[in-house]
Write an enzyme that holds these catalytic residues in place. Structure first.
Site, PDB file in Angstrom:
ATOM      1  N   ARG A 111       0.852  -1.196   0.000  1.00  0.00           N
ATOM      2  CA  ARG A 111       0.000   0.000   0.000  1.00  0.00           C
ATOM      3  C   ARG A 111       0.885   1.242   0.000  1.00  0.00           C
ATOM      4  O   ARG A 111       2.094   1.136   0.187  1.00  0.00           O
ATOM      5  CB  ARG A 111      -0.964   0.004   1.181  1.00  0.00           C
ATOM      6  CG  ARG A 111      -0.318   0.068   2.543  1.00  0.00           C
ATOM      7  CD  ARG A 111      -1.372   0.164   3.649  1.00  0.00           C
ATOM      8  NE  ARG A 111      -0.745   0.058   4.963  1.00  0.00           N
ATOM      9  CZ  ARG A 111      -1.413   0.040   6.107  1.00  0.00           C
ATOM     10  NH1 ARG A 111      -2.724   0.096   6.123  1.00  0.00           N
ATOM     11  NH2 ARG A 111      -0.791  -0.054   7.263  1.00  0.00           N
ATOM     12  N   ASN A 149      -4.838   8.270   4.695  1.00  0.00           N
ATOM     13  CA  ASN A 149      -4.645   7.462   5.901  1.00  0.00           C
ATOM     14  C   ASN A 149      -3.178   7.503   6.302  1.00  0.00           C
ATOM     15  O   ASN A 149      -2.302   7.262   5.470  1.00  0.00           O
ATOM     16  CB  ASN A 149      -5.025   5.997   5.655  1.00  0.00           C
ATOM     17  CG  ASN A 149      -5.061   5.187   6.942  1.00  0.00           C
ATOM     18  OD1 ASN A 149      -5.920   5.405   7.784  1.00  0.00           O
ATOM     19  ND2 ASN A 149      -4.116   4.277   7.102  1.00  0.00           N
ATOM     20  N   GLU A 150      -2.916   7.866   7.549  1.00  0.00           N
ATOM     21  CA  GLU A 150      -1.540   7.859   8.073  1.00  0.00           C
ATOM     22  C   GLU A 150      -0.532   8.294   7.007  1.00  0.00           C
ATOM     23  O   GLU A 150       0.354   7.519   6.617  1.00  0.00           O
ATOM     24  CB  GLU A 150      -1.183   6.480   8.624  1.00  0.00           C
ATOM     25  CG  GLU A 150      -1.951   6.126   9.877  1.00  0.00           C
ATOM     26  CD  GLU A 150      -1.415   4.870  10.565  1.00  0.00           C
ATOM     27  OE1 GLU A 150      -0.714   4.079   9.915  1.00  0.00           O
ATOM     28  OE2 GLU A 150      -1.722   4.683  11.746  1.00  0.00           O
ATOM     29  N   CYS A 158      10.708  10.504  -1.332  1.00  0.00           N
ATOM     30  CA  CYS A 158      10.783  10.045  -2.716  1.00  0.00           C
ATOM     31  C   CYS A 158      11.845  10.858  -3.443  1.00  0.00           C
ATOM     32  O   CYS A 158      11.984  12.059  -3.213  1.00  0.00           O
ATOM     33  CB  CYS A 158       9.424  10.217  -3.389  1.00  0.00           C
ATOM     34  SG  CYS A 158       9.512   9.878  -5.164  1.00  0.00           S
ATOM     35  N   GLU A 307      -7.497   5.031  15.872  1.00  0.00           N
ATOM     36  CA  GLU A 307      -7.187   3.597  15.804  1.00  0.00           C
ATOM     37  C   GLU A 307      -6.417   3.165  17.040  1.00  0.00           C
ATOM     38  O   GLU A 307      -5.500   3.866  17.493  1.00  0.00           O
ATOM     39  CB  GLU A 307      -6.276   3.285  14.605  1.00  0.00           C
ATOM     40  CG  GLU A 307      -6.898   3.364  13.258  1.00  0.00           C
ATOM     41  CD  GLU A 307      -5.877   2.989  12.175  1.00  0.00           C
ATOM     42  OE1 GLU A 307      -4.934   2.216  12.458  1.00  0.00           O
ATOM     43  OE2 GLU A 307      -6.021   3.502  11.061  1.00  0.00           O
ATOM     44  N   TRP A 315       1.918  -6.735  13.258  1.00  0.00           N
ATOM     45  CA  TRP A 315       3.097  -6.246  12.535  1.00  0.00           C
ATOM     46  C   TRP A 315       4.374  -6.197  13.350  1.00  0.00           C
ATOM     47  O   TRP A 315       5.389  -5.709  12.879  1.00  0.00           O
ATOM     48  CB  TRP A 315       2.805  -4.879  11.902  1.00  0.00           C
ATOM     49  CG  TRP A 315       1.997  -3.938  12.747  1.00  0.00           C
ATOM     50  CD1 TRP A 315       0.641  -3.745  12.681  1.00  0.00           C
ATOM     51  CD2 TRP A 315       2.457  -3.064  13.784  1.00  0.00           C
ATOM     52  NE1 TRP A 315       0.228  -2.799  13.595  1.00  0.00           N
ATOM     53  CE2 TRP A 315       1.327  -2.363  14.283  1.00  0.00           C
ATOM     54  CE3 TRP A 315       3.716  -2.790  14.345  1.00  0.00           C
ATOM     55  CZ2 TRP A 315       1.418  -1.419  15.311  1.00  0.00           C
ATOM     56  CZ3 TRP A 315       3.802  -1.850  15.355  1.00  0.00           C
ATOM     57  CH2 TRP A 315       2.660  -1.184  15.829  1.00  0.00           C
ATOM     58  N   GLU A 355      -3.112  -8.378   7.119  1.00  0.00           N
ATOM     59  CA  GLU A 355      -3.521  -8.023   8.486  1.00  0.00           C
ATOM     60  C   GLU A 355      -4.539  -8.991   9.074  1.00  0.00           C
ATOM     61  O   GLU A 355      -5.263  -8.649  10.006  1.00  0.00           O
ATOM     62  CB  GLU A 355      -4.056  -6.585   8.486  1.00  0.00           C
ATOM     63  CG  GLU A 355      -2.929  -5.592   8.239  1.00  0.00           C
ATOM     64  CD  GLU A 355      -3.352  -4.136   8.268  1.00  0.00           C
ATOM     65  OE1 GLU A 355      -4.509  -3.863   7.908  1.00  0.00           O
ATOM     66  OE2 GLU A 355      -2.525  -3.301   8.616  1.00  0.00           O
ATOM     67  N   LYS A 356      -4.567 -10.205   8.543  1.00  0.00           N
ATOM     68  CA  LYS A 356      -5.601 -11.129   9.022  1.00  0.00           C
ATOM     69  C   LYS A 356      -5.389 -11.554  10.470  1.00  0.00           C
ATOM     70  O   LYS A 356      -6.335 -11.998  11.122  1.00  0.00           O
ATOM     71  CB  LYS A 356      -5.741 -12.341   8.095  1.00  0.00           C
ATOM     72  CG  LYS A 356      -4.500 -13.138   7.860  1.00  0.00           C
ATOM     73  CD  LYS A 356      -4.792 -14.232   6.833  1.00  0.00           C
ATOM     74  CE  LYS A 356      -3.537 -14.906   6.325  1.00  0.00           C
ATOM     75  NZ  LYS A 356      -2.628 -13.970   5.607  1.00  0.00           N
ATOM     76  N   PHE A 357      -4.175 -11.400  10.993  1.00  0.00           N
ATOM     77  CA  PHE A 357      -3.964 -11.751  12.397  1.00  0.00           C
ATOM     78  C   PHE A 357      -4.024 -10.546  13.329  1.00  0.00           C
ATOM     79  O   PHE A 357      -3.604 -10.608  14.478  1.00  0.00           O
ATOM     80  CB  PHE A 357      -2.648 -12.518  12.560  1.00  0.00           C
ATOM     81  CG  PHE A 357      -2.692 -13.861  11.889  1.00  0.00           C
ATOM     82  CD1 PHE A 357      -3.584 -14.837  12.310  1.00  0.00           C
ATOM     83  CD2 PHE A 357      -1.884 -14.133  10.792  1.00  0.00           C
ATOM     84  CE1 PHE A 357      -3.656 -16.069  11.675  1.00  0.00           C
ATOM     85  CE2 PHE A 357      -1.941 -15.360  10.151  1.00  0.00           C
ATOM     86  CZ  PHE A 357      -2.831 -16.335  10.590  1.00  0.00           C
ATOM     87  N   HIS A 358      -4.520  -9.440  12.799  1.00  0.00           N
ATOM     88  CA  HIS A 358      -4.714  -8.244  13.643  1.00  0.00           C
ATOM     89  C   HIS A 358      -6.067  -8.372  14.336  1.00  0.00           C
ATOM     90  O   HIS A 358      -7.066  -8.725  13.713  1.00  0.00           O
ATOM     91  CB  HIS A 358      -4.685  -7.005  12.751  1.00  0.00           C
ATOM     92  CG  HIS A 358      -4.502  -5.716  13.497  1.00  0.00           C
ATOM     93  ND1 HIS A 358      -5.451  -5.197  14.346  1.00  0.00           N
ATOM     94  CD2 HIS A 358      -3.475  -4.835  13.504  1.00  0.00           C
ATOM     95  CE1 HIS A 358      -5.010  -4.051  14.844  1.00  0.00           C
ATOM     96  NE2 HIS A 358      -3.817  -3.805  14.355  1.00  0.00           N
TER      97      HIS A 358
HETATM   98  C1  GAL Z   1      -2.442   1.509  11.018  1.00  0.00           C
HETATM   99  C2  GAL Z   1      -3.194   1.674   9.713  1.00  0.00           C
HETATM  100  C3  GAL Z   1      -4.314   0.686   9.568  1.00  0.00           C
HETATM  101  C4  GAL Z   1      -3.844  -0.681   9.953  1.00  0.00           C
HETATM  102  C5  GAL Z   1      -3.315  -0.651  11.356  1.00  0.00           C
HETATM  103  C6  GAL Z   1      -2.859  -1.992  11.875  1.00  0.00           C
HETATM  104  O1  GAL Z   1      -1.155   1.983  10.909  1.00  0.00           O
HETATM  105  O2  GAL Z   1      -3.716   2.980   9.608  1.00  0.00           O
HETATM  106  O3  GAL Z   1      -4.773   0.700   8.244  1.00  0.00           O
HETATM  107  O4  GAL Z   1      -2.862  -1.094   9.063  1.00  0.00           O
HETATM  108  O5  GAL Z   1      -2.225   0.204  11.405  1.00  0.00           O
HETATM  109  O6  GAL Z   1      -2.339  -1.869  13.178  1.00  0.00           O
END
Ligand code: GAL
Length: 670
Positions: A111, A149-150, A158, A307, A315, A355-358
Site C-alpha cells: 500500500r 490514511n496515516e 521520494c 485507531e 506487525w 492483516e488477518k492476524f490483527h
Molecule cells: C495503522 C493503519 C491501519 C492498519 C493498522 C494496523 O497503521 O492505519 O490501516 O494497518 O495500522 O495496526
C-alpha cells in the site's frame, strides 16, 4: 470555518465492508448496535473498488452501506480512499511510483505506493475526492471526512523525477537566488557550490555525509509535499461540505511530519496509538505521552483516538494480546487525557491479506464465545455512562517545548553524539506523568503565558525569536529547565557562535565550552551541594562556565571533575535551570522535584504508585479520572474532594477503592 464534531463520545473503528460479501453486512450492523458503536471510518482502502479502471467508477456498494449505517443511526467518518492507489494507476502511469535514495522504484502489491510529488497521483486523487464529495455531501450518515490514511507511514520520502523538480521549486520559493541557497547550505564547504538549479538533487545516496542543511530542507520539503496533498483534499471537501469537519489520522511522535503544521489543516486531531503490551508500564506511558502531544496540537477541543487494537496487532515480530482489562483501561486513558473518541482498527478481522492476524471487535471466532467481544461490549456500555464528559478539556501548568524542526536537525548525521530527541522529551514527561502532573507540548515560540514551568530538552535548533520567547518567559516570572545541546544552531543548521547556547546565554547565566558525549555503558557521577548521596549520569556531559548561574551539582569524575553539571540562574522575575547531562532516575527525581517546587507545580492528586489521575473540565463539571494500572486493589484518597463515580454510579466521599485494572470517573461536587 473550522466546524466541530457534534459533541459526544465516539465509539467505533475502521470498517472495511468491501472485504466481505454484502450478506454479512446486516450482521455487522446488528452487532455494532449491540456493542454501542456509533461511528465507523469507511472506505479507507477502497480506491480499487470505487474506481476499478481509469474511466469506470463503482459507488453502488458504498451507497448501500452508507444507507444501511444511516438507517441504523451509525455515523460515518468517510475516507477519501486515496491512501492506496489501485494497480491500474501505476501500470498506466509508472511515474507515480516512489523512488528511494538508492534509486529503487517501489512497486505495487502493498500500500501507499505513490510519490507525494507525483502530478498524476494528485490529478487522480483530486478527481476521486471530488466525486466522493459530490456524491455523499448530503448523506445523513456523514459526520466527518477522513483524508487519506496515516500520511507517510510507510513511504517517507521520494527521489523520483517529480520529487526532484518539486524540491527545486520548493528551494526557489524559499531562497529566491542560488547565492542565498549557497549561503544557507554552507556550500563553500567541500566544494559544493551550485551554479544552476538543475545541479541540485534530493539527498540521494552519496559517497559520504550529505550536506546537513540540504537534508534538513529535504525534510521540510517532504513534510510540505504531504501537507500539500492533504490541503488539496481538504480544499475540495471544504468547498463541497463547509459544515463537515475534516481530519486525518496522525501517529503521535512521528518524525517525518511536523504535526503542528498539520493541525492547521484538520478541524480536529485524530491519531492512532499502538503501544506494545509486552511492557505494560512502558505502554501506558507511551499512550499517555502520545495523547498529550496530540491533544496539545489543538488544545481547545477534544481529540479522537482513531485507531488502536482491541488486542494483538500483526506487525511486530511477536504480537502479544492485551490481557483482560488492558484494552478497557487504555481506552479510558484516552478519555482521561482529553479524547472524545475511542476507535479501533478494525471492526471485523480480515480473512485474507497481510492483516488477518490483527485483532478486531469481531475476531475470527464466534462473537458469543469471544473474550474480546465481551470486553468491547462492556466498554461500549460504560462509554454510554460517560457522555457528560464530552467536550471537556485538560488544562496544564507545565509544558515541554518540542519542535519537529529541531528533531530533524539534531538527528541528521555528523553530530558529536547520538541524541534521541523524542525519547529524551518523553523521559522528562514520564517523571511528571508518574506524579499526576499534566504536561502539554508546545512550540518554543508559542504563547507561554498559561505555564509556570517550561522544559526545553535538547532543543538543538533554536531560532532567535524562539530564544527570545523562552527568555521572556523567564523574565516574566516563569521557571525554565533547558538541557544539554540546546540552542546550538539556527534555522539553517549553522552554529550560533559566541559560546553555546549563544542565544540563551544571558537567561541561563552560563556558557558551554565543550561537551563530552559518552558511548553506551560509560558513566560519570553527580554530586549535589549539601547532599552526600551520589547520582550517576551518562550519555552526555557539558563542560560549562558560570556567568551568573550557581552550580547545583558537579561532576564527580573524568577530566572535568568538580566542574558544574546542573545550574540555576535567577533572571528577571523568573529562574532558569540548566541540565548539562543525563542523570539516572534518582538524580532526575532530585532535580525535577526541586524545579517543580520552585515553580509551585501541584499534582492533580497524590495517588499510590501505578494509579493515574487526570482532570477534565467544562461548563458541565470537573471530571477526575482515576486509573488503576496495577494488579493490586488500591485505595485512593481524594484529598478532601467528593463526587459521584459516573461508571459505578456511587457517591465517593474521601476515598475510593479500585480493583486491579479498574477505573473511576468522578464528577466532582462543585
Ligand atoms: C495503522 C493503519 C491501519 C492498519 C493498522 C494496523 O497503521 O492505519 O490501516 O494497518 O495500522 O495496526
Amino acid at each position: 470555518m473550522n466546524p466541530r464534531l457534534p459533541s459526544k463520545l465516539y465509539y467505533g473503528g475502521d470498517y472495511n465492508p468491501e472485504q466481505w460479501p454484502e450478506s454479512i453486512w446486516q450482521e455487522d450492523i446488528r452487532l455494532m448496535r449491540e456493542v454501542g458503536v456509533n461511528i465507523v471510518s469507511l472506505g479507507i482502502f477502497s480506491w480499487a473498488k470505487l474506481q476499478p479502471s481509469e474511466k469506470r467508477f463503482n459507488f453502488g456498494w458504498l451507497d448501500r452501506i452508507m444507507d444501511l449505517l444511516a438507517a441504523n443511526g451509525i455515523s460515518v467518518c468517510l475516507a477519501t480512499a486515496t491512501a492506496s492507489p489501485p494497480p491500474w494507476l501505476s501500470r498506466q502511469y509508472p511515474d507515480v511510483l516512489p523512488v528511494t535514495a538508492d534509486g529503487v522504484v517501489l512497486q505495487v502489491g502493498s500500500r501507499q505506493q505513490y510519490s507525494p510529488s507525483s502530478r498524476v497521483y494528485k490529478k487522480f486523487a483530486a478527481a476521486l475526492v471530488r466525486k466522493l464529495a459530490a456524491r455523499y455531501r448530503k448523506h445523513p450518515a456523514l459526520v466527518s471526512w477522513h483524508i487519506n490514511n496515516e500520511y507517510a507511514c510507510h513511504l517517507q520520502e521520494c527521489h523520483g523525477e517529480d520529487s526532484t523538480v518539486a524540491f527545486r521549486n520548493w528551494l526557489r520559493a524559499r531562497y529566491k537566488t542560488l547565492d542565498a541557497l549557497n549561503e544557507a547550505w554552507g556550500t563553500a564547504f567541500w566544494s559544493q557550490a551550485y551554479g544552476d538549479w538543475k545541479e541540485i538533487f534530493t539527498p540521494r545516496r552519496a559517497p559520504y555525509h550529505c550536506n546537513p542543511t540540504q537534508c534538513l530542507d529535504f525534510r521540510r520539503f517532504i513534510n510540505d509535499a504531504f501537507l500539500s496533498l492533504s490541503r488539496m483534499e481538504a480544499a475540495i471537501l471544504r468547498t463541497a461540505t463547509p459544515q463537515i469537519p475534516i481530519t486525518t489520522n496522525f501517529m503521535g511522535f512521528f518524525k517525518p511530519l511536523d504535526y503542528r503544521d498539520w493541525a492547521g489543516v484538520v478541524d480536529y486531531v485524530a491519531w492512532d496509538s499502538y503501544p506494545d503490551p509486552v511492557d505494560e508500564k512502558a505502554a501506558r506511558h507511551a499512550g499517555a505521552v502520545g495523547h498529550d502531544l496530540m491533544r496539545s496540537l489543538k488544545p481547545d477541543r477534544p481529540f479522537v483516538l482513531m485507531e488502536q487494537a482491541t488486542s494483538a496487532v500483526n506487525w511486530r515480530p511477536t504480537n502479544l494480546p492485551k490481557r483482560p482489562g488492558l484494552m478497557r483501561l487504555g481506552s479510558l486513558q484516552t478519555l482521561a487525557r482529553g479524547g472524545d473518541g475511542v476507535m479501533f482498527f478494525q471492526w471485523r478481522a480480515s480473512k485474507a491479506g497481510a492483516e488477518k492476524f490483527h485483532s478486531a471487535f469481531l475476531q475470527h471466532v464466534p462473537h458469543d464465545r469471544s473474550r474480546v467481544f465481551a470486553e468491547v461490549k462492556t466498554l461500549g456500555f460504560e462509554l454510554g455512562k460517560l457522555a457528560i464528559v464530552a467536550g471537556s478539556v485538560v488544562k496544564n501548568k507545565v509544558a515541554i517545548a518540542f519542535d519537529w524542526q529541531a528533531w530533524w536537525a539534531v538527528e541528521t548525521e555528523s553530530k558529536p553524539g547520538r541524541i534521541d530527541y523524542a525519547g529524551w522529551a518523553q523521559t522528562l514527561h514520564r517523571w511528571f506523568y508518574e506524579k499526576n502532573i499534566g504536561v502539554d507540548f508546545v512550540h518554543p515560540g508559542a504563547d507561554l503565558a498559561q505555564y509556570d514551568l517550561v522544559l526545553v530538552p535538547s532543543l538543538y535548533l533554536l531560532t532567535s525569536p524562539d530564544a527570545d520567547n523562552l527568555t521572556h518567559f523567564v523574565v516574566r516570572g516563569g521557571t525554565l529547565l533547558a538541557t544539554y545541546f540546546t540552542g546550538i544552531v539556527d534555522q539553517n543548521e549553522h552554529i550560533v557562535l559566541g559560546g553555546y547556547p549563544a542565544l540563551l546565554r544571558k537567561a541561563l547565566g552560563l556558557w558551554v565550552e565543550e561537551w563530552c558525549p559518552y558511548p553506551d555503558g560509560r558513566t560519570n557521577g553527580l554530586g549535589f551541594a549539601g547532599d552526600r548521596k551520589k547520582y550517576a549520569c551518562d550519555h552526555w556531559c557539558d563542560l560549562l562556565h558560570l556567568e551568573g548561574a550557581t552550580a547545583l551539582a558537579d561532576y564527580t569524575g573524568d577530566f572535568f571533575v568538580g566542574r558544574p553539571a546542573i545550574t540555576r540562574h535567577v533572571h528577571g522575575k523568573g529562574c532558569a535551570y540548566y541540565l548539562g547531562t543525563r542523570p539516572d532516575a534518582a538524580g532526575l527525581d532530585r532535580l525535577l522535584s526541586r524545579v517543580g517546587r520552585e515553580a509551585n507545580i501541584q499534582p492533580i492528586l497524590k495517588t499510590p504508585p501505578g494509579v493515574e489521575a487526570t482532570l477534565r473540565e467544562s461548563a458541565e463539571g470537573r471530571f477526575l479520572f482515576l486509573l488503576n494500572h496495577t494488579d493490586r486493589t488500591t485505595k485512593i484518597s481524594l484529598n478532601g474532594q467528593r463526587g459521584r463515580d459516573l461508571i459505578s454510579g456511587k457517591k465517593i466521599v474521601r476515598t475510593t477503592t479500585l480493583p486491579p485494572l479498574a477505573a473511576a470517573v468522578i464528577q466532582l461536587d462543585r
